[in-house]
Write a protein that holds these residues in place. Structure first.
Motif, PDB file in Angstrom:
ATOM      1  N   PHE A 285     -39.833  -4.030 -15.150  1.00 36.60           N
ATOM      2  CA  PHE A 285     -39.337  -2.882 -14.374  1.00 36.60           C
ATOM      3  C   PHE A 285     -38.752  -3.332 -13.044  1.00 36.60           C
ATOM      4  N   LEU A 286     -39.267  -4.468 -12.515  1.00 40.21           N
ATOM      5  CA  LEU A 286     -38.753  -4.969 -11.241  1.00 40.21           C
ATOM      6  C   LEU A 286     -37.305  -5.436 -11.407  1.00 40.21           C
ATOM      7  N   LEU A 292     -29.993  -2.489 -10.153  1.00 44.69           N
ATOM      8  CA  LEU A 292     -29.202  -1.386  -9.615  1.00 44.69           C
ATOM      9  C   LEU A 292     -28.280  -1.846  -8.488  1.00 44.69           C
ATOM     10  N   PHE A 293     -28.660  -2.955  -7.831  1.00 45.63           N
ATOM     11  CA  PHE A 293     -27.830  -3.414  -6.714  1.00 45.63           C
ATOM     12  C   PHE A 293     -27.650  -4.938  -6.678  1.00 45.63           C
ATOM     13  N   ASP A 294     -28.216  -5.659  -7.662  1.00 49.38           N
ATOM     14  CA  ASP A 294     -28.098  -7.108  -7.698  1.00 49.38           C
ATOM     15  C   ASP A 294     -27.471  -7.546  -9.021  1.00 49.38           C
ATOM     16  N   ARG A 295     -26.301  -8.185  -8.954  1.00 48.27           N
ATOM     17  CA  ARG A 295     -25.574  -8.532 -10.175  1.00 48.27           C
ATOM     18  C   ARG A 295     -26.289  -9.607 -10.993  1.00 48.27           C
ATOM     19  N   GLU A 296     -27.012 -10.510 -10.321  1.00 45.91           N
ATOM     20  CA  GLU A 296     -27.751 -11.545 -11.056  1.00 45.91           C
ATOM     21  C   GLU A 296     -28.914 -10.936 -11.832  1.00 45.91           C
ATOM     22  N   ALA A 297     -29.625 -10.009 -11.205  1.00 46.65           N
ATOM     23  CA  ALA A 297     -30.721  -9.320 -11.897  1.00 46.65           C
ATOM     24  C   ALA A 297     -30.178  -8.521 -13.083  1.00 46.65           C
TER      25      ALA A 297
END
Length: 343
Positions: A285-286, A292-297
């Motif tokens: 979930f993290l 939502l705001f980090d392209r790598e994630a």
């Protein structure tokens, strides 16, 4: 006895990359003449300096400055070659702002290389794909050379899409032209690629990640496990694929059989005395929140929870291949990165 490869010329795209450097090293050491493509003269000098530091004879090495996104120069560069090794392709886990920044060079570049190769009467093209083109929508159990990633699977990152579409396009090209061309295609699909870099450049994605792990910059690792491979094995398979009489028209998995998790890699490094690695798994979930705001994630979402085994039996049998133990690969990679960082 005369080296039979002495008169053979191979064009290798992306020679300055992590895999490309090792492929070129293997080719030159076996007596091939090599034409390496680079994007600019700075990359050319980087390759020359790297090979000089590794005592690699440069007599049979030349370069062409070419772009995957432009037709300019490809026909001329390939015209005197017997083989082509198409290694070049953008690789980043993070999704680019514009997906075509990654997909266009991968897909159009592959097509461009194949078209020029066919015009030049090339005997065989060896294409570097990836296991992500096979496994990414299967996730559990086992995948093999007959499997394909379903492009409709949720959250596939741009890299997975680029490799899958590019390889599909390559096979389509061969099938479309089989009545007018005898050119052969062989695909080598590596798993997660690690290994000590030939030079001091550790900017490729896998080495960058491992560097962050070593330096304690990744406090929690993603819950994902898939087969890995040593870059030196990948290069040897590429070179053998040029002339092996049993490989035309086939895909080969270049990886170990069993999945290796990020936590297992971290534990191997801890066992070697490194202090930075963390074995703590980040909850899925993290990553979903961060995406939502980090392209790598966001680029990691499709791999979360994956634990999959590779059927590499055809690679082992056809090439009489014994994969290097991955524990050895991880330790040697970590030691090389640390040495580079302390220079």
């Amino acid at each position: 006895m005369k080296n039979l490869s002495m008169s053979k010329t191979v064009l290798i795209t992306g020679i300055s990359g992590f895999i490309g450097l090792y492929c070129a090293k293997e080719l030159l050491e076996k007596g091939y003449k090599v034409i390496g493509t680079v994007r600019n003269s700075a990359k050319r000098e980087e390759v020359i300096n790297t090979f000089k530091k590794n005592d690699i004879n440069l007599k049979n090495l030349t370069f062409e400055i070419l772009e995957l996104t432009s037709n300019n120069g490809w026909d001329k560069a390939i015209q005197d070659c017997e083989y082509v090794m198409h290694v070049a392709s953008p690789f980043r886990i993070a999704n680019p702002k514009n997906e075509n920044d990654m997909i266009s060079p991968a897909v159009e570049g592959t097509r461009r290389v194949l078209e020029a190769s066919q015009k030049a009467g090339i005997k065989r093209v060896v294409l570097t794909s990836s296991i992500v083109s096979m496994m990414s929508s299967i996730r559990h159990g086992q995948f093999g050379p007959k499997d394909w990633t379903d492009l409709n699977y949720p959250n596939l990152n741009t890299y997975i899409r680029s490799k899958t579409i590019a390889e599909r396009s390559a096979w389509d090209f061969i099938n479309e032209n089989k009545k007018i061309s005898k050119m052969e295609l062989v695909v080598i699909a590596p798993g997660g690629v690690f290994g000590p870099p030939l030079g001091d450049n550790i900017s490729c994605e896998s080495l960058t990640i491992l560097s962050k792990v070593l330096n304690g910059k990744i406090p929690m690792v993603p819950d994902a496990a898939f087969p890995m491979v040593d870059v030196r094995d990948v290069a040897k398979l590429h070179v053998q694929a040029l002339t092996n009489s049993k490989v035309a028209g086939k895909r080969f998995i270049a990886s170990g059989t069993n999945p290796v998790s990020f936590a297992e890699v971290a534990q191997l490094l801890l066992n070697e005395g490194y202090k930075g690695p963390s074995t703590k798994k980040a909850p899925n979930f993290l990553f979903k929140f961060l995406s939502l705001f980090d392209r790598e994630a966001k680029g990691m979402l499709a791999l979360l929870g994956i634990k999959i085994t590779a059927d590499n039996s055809s690679t082992i049998k056809t090439f009489k291949w014994r994969p290097m133990p991955f524990e050895k690969t991880v330790v040697e990679t970590a030691n090389a990165i640390k040495l580079i960082q302390t220079k």
